[in-house]
Enzyme design. Sequence first.
Site, PDB file in Angstrom:
ATOM      1  N   HIS A   1      18.748  -6.892  -3.331  1.00 50.93           N
ATOM      2  CA  HIS A   1      17.942  -6.535  -4.099  1.00 50.93           C
ATOM      3  C   HIS A   1      17.132  -7.864  -4.631  1.00 50.93           C
ATOM      4  O   HIS A   1      16.081  -7.635  -4.916  1.00 50.93           O
ATOM      5  CB  HIS A   1      18.702  -5.930  -5.386  1.00 50.93           C
ATOM      6  CG  HIS A   1      17.807  -5.456  -6.552  1.00 50.93           C
ATOM      7  ND1 HIS A   1      16.856  -4.493  -6.377  1.00 50.93           N
ATOM      8  CD2 HIS A   1      17.584  -5.780  -7.609  1.00 50.93           C
ATOM      9  CE1 HIS A   1      16.287  -4.500  -7.435  1.00 50.93           C
ATOM     10  NE2 HIS A   1      16.643  -5.151  -8.111  1.00 50.93           N
TER      11      HIS A   1
ATOM     12  N   GLU B   1      24.536 -10.481  -5.519  1.00 51.93           N
ATOM     13  CA  GLU B   1      25.497 -10.133  -4.520  1.00 51.93           C
ATOM     14  C   GLU B   1      24.786  -9.203  -3.274  1.00 51.93           C
ATOM     15  O   GLU B   1      25.276  -8.916  -2.339  1.00 51.93           O
ATOM     16  CB  GLU B   1      26.847  -9.537  -4.740  1.00 51.93           C
ATOM     17  CG  GLU B   1      27.469 -10.583  -5.587  1.00 51.93           C
ATOM     18  CD  GLU B   1      28.929  -9.958  -6.069  1.00 51.93           C
ATOM     19  OE1 GLU B   1      29.123  -8.654  -5.811  1.00 51.93           O
ATOM     20  OE2 GLU B   1      29.583 -10.999  -6.708  1.00 51.93           O
ATOM     21  N   THR B   2      23.555  -8.548  -3.715  1.00 52.35           N
ATOM     22  CA  THR B   2      23.015  -7.705  -2.660  1.00 52.35           C
ATOM     23  C   THR B   2      21.700  -8.304  -2.255  1.00 52.35           C
ATOM     24  O   THR B   2      21.108  -9.250  -3.042  1.00 52.35           O
ATOM     25  CB  THR B   2      22.645  -6.436  -3.565  1.00 52.35           C
ATOM     26  OG1 THR B   2      21.881  -6.465  -4.492  1.00 52.35           O
ATOM     27  CG2 THR B   2      24.114  -5.847  -4.036  1.00 52.35           C
TER      28      THR B   2
ATOM     29  N   LEU C   1       9.534  -6.543 -11.094  1.00 51.09           N
ATOM     30  CA  LEU C   1       8.637  -5.688 -10.250  1.00 51.09           C
ATOM     31  C   LEU C   1       7.608  -5.063 -11.189  1.00 51.09           C
ATOM     32  O   LEU C   1       6.664  -4.453 -10.787  1.00 51.09           O
ATOM     33  CB  LEU C   1       9.565  -4.441  -9.604  1.00 51.09           C
ATOM     34  CG  LEU C   1      10.424  -5.142  -8.506  1.00 51.09           C
ATOM     35  CD1 LEU C   1      11.358  -3.844  -8.096  1.00 51.09           C
ATOM     36  CD2 LEU C   1       9.631  -5.642  -7.477  1.00 51.09           C
TER      37      LEU C   1
ATOM     38  N   ARG D   1      14.161 -25.074 -15.096  1.00 51.84           N
ATOM     39  CA  ARG D   1      12.765 -24.777 -14.713  1.00 51.84           C
ATOM     40  C   ARG D   1      12.086 -23.956 -15.837  1.00 51.84           C
ATOM     41  O   ARG D   1      11.069 -24.188 -16.074  1.00 51.84           O
ATOM     42  CB  ARG D   1      12.879 -23.913 -13.679  1.00 51.84           C
ATOM     43  CG  ARG D   1      13.086 -24.411 -12.146  1.00 51.84           C
ATOM     44  CD  ARG D   1      13.464 -23.705 -11.087  1.00 51.84           C
ATOM     45  NE  ARG D   1      13.604 -24.492  -9.710  1.00 51.84           N
ATOM     46  CZ  ARG D   1      14.770 -25.155  -9.674  1.00 51.84           C
ATOM     47  NH1 ARG D   1      15.502 -25.256 -10.694  1.00 51.84           N
ATOM     48  NH2 ARG D   1      14.955 -25.559  -8.610  1.00 51.84           N
TER      49      ARG D   1
ATOM     50  N   VAL E   1      14.358 -14.098 -11.629  1.00 49.50           N
ATOM     51  CA  VAL E   1      15.247 -13.318 -10.813  1.00 49.50           C
ATOM     52  C   VAL E   1      16.156 -14.253 -10.129  1.00 49.50           C
ATOM     53  O   VAL E   1      16.065 -15.335  -9.549  1.00 49.50           O
ATOM     54  CB  VAL E   1      14.425 -12.620  -9.591  1.00 49.50           C
ATOM     55  CG1 VAL E   1      15.554 -11.733  -8.710  1.00 49.50           C
ATOM     56  CG2 VAL E   1      13.341 -12.181  -9.976  1.00 49.50           C
TER      57      VAL E   1
ATOM     58  N   TYR F   1      14.360 -10.228 -19.197  1.00 45.60           N
ATOM     59  CA  TYR F   1      15.766  -9.421 -18.587  1.00 45.60           C
ATOM     60  C   TYR F   1      16.694 -10.721 -18.902  1.00 45.60           C
ATOM     61  O   TYR F   1      17.743 -10.321 -19.145  1.00 45.60           O
ATOM     62  CB  TYR F   1      15.628  -9.363 -17.248  1.00 45.60           C
ATOM     63  CG  TYR F   1      16.811  -8.983 -16.413  1.00 45.60           C
ATOM     64  CD1 TYR F   1      16.921  -7.509 -16.471  1.00 45.60           C
ATOM     65  CD2 TYR F   1      17.888  -9.492 -15.915  1.00 45.60           C
ATOM     66  CE1 TYR F   1      18.063  -6.905 -15.899  1.00 45.60           C
ATOM     67  CE2 TYR F   1      18.850  -8.937 -15.368  1.00 45.60           C
ATOM     68  CZ  TYR F   1      19.165  -7.594 -15.382  1.00 45.60           C
ATOM     69  OH  TYR F   1      20.130  -6.958 -14.696  1.00 45.60           O
TER      70      TYR F   1
END
EC number: 2.5.1.78
Length: 183
Positions: A91, A88-89, A60, A129, A84, A28
């Site tokens: 999720h 703002e959510t 996921l 990282r 990840v 991603y």
Amino acid sequence: MAAAEQHYILPRPTFDKPVKILIVVSPYYKDIADNMIAGAKAEIDACGATYDIVEVPGALEIPTAIGIAERMSNFDGYVALGCVIRGETTHYETVCNDSSRALQLLGLQGLCIGNGILTVETRKQAEVRADPADQNKGGGAAAAALHLVALTRKWGASRKGVGFVPAQDEYQIAGTSKGTPTA
């Protein structure tokens, strides 16, 4: 940013038979994923193991891909790599918690998995990282998987299949031996 605390790193495991690892990565954030893959590959190579790499859309999907590979292939261990970054959510919490929980459940069923899914607040944290020359979390995840493979080989033969084994197939129950029908 303060320097990372120093911690003990186990010596690399050694193997007398070939080891095959599957790296499952969500690209991603492609640059972060590429750095993590580089760290994982270097660690696997340093142990004399081999690897395959498969990409999935997101964090996921990583546990699902590992579960499929375990049922349908012949890997000794798995390296889960992804990133990840908090948004703002809510999720973020769902993806972090559910991917980690699914990997942990697979591990408790006997799969040798190194979890290298970064869960960070900022892109900068992820870059540090993921960097093989800095925190090298990809290499750390590969090392974890390799150590679990070594432990599995030390303690016994691998068993195929993902899922819980019925107790009568796994343990002696009240005076019956393993494999004896319980009526």
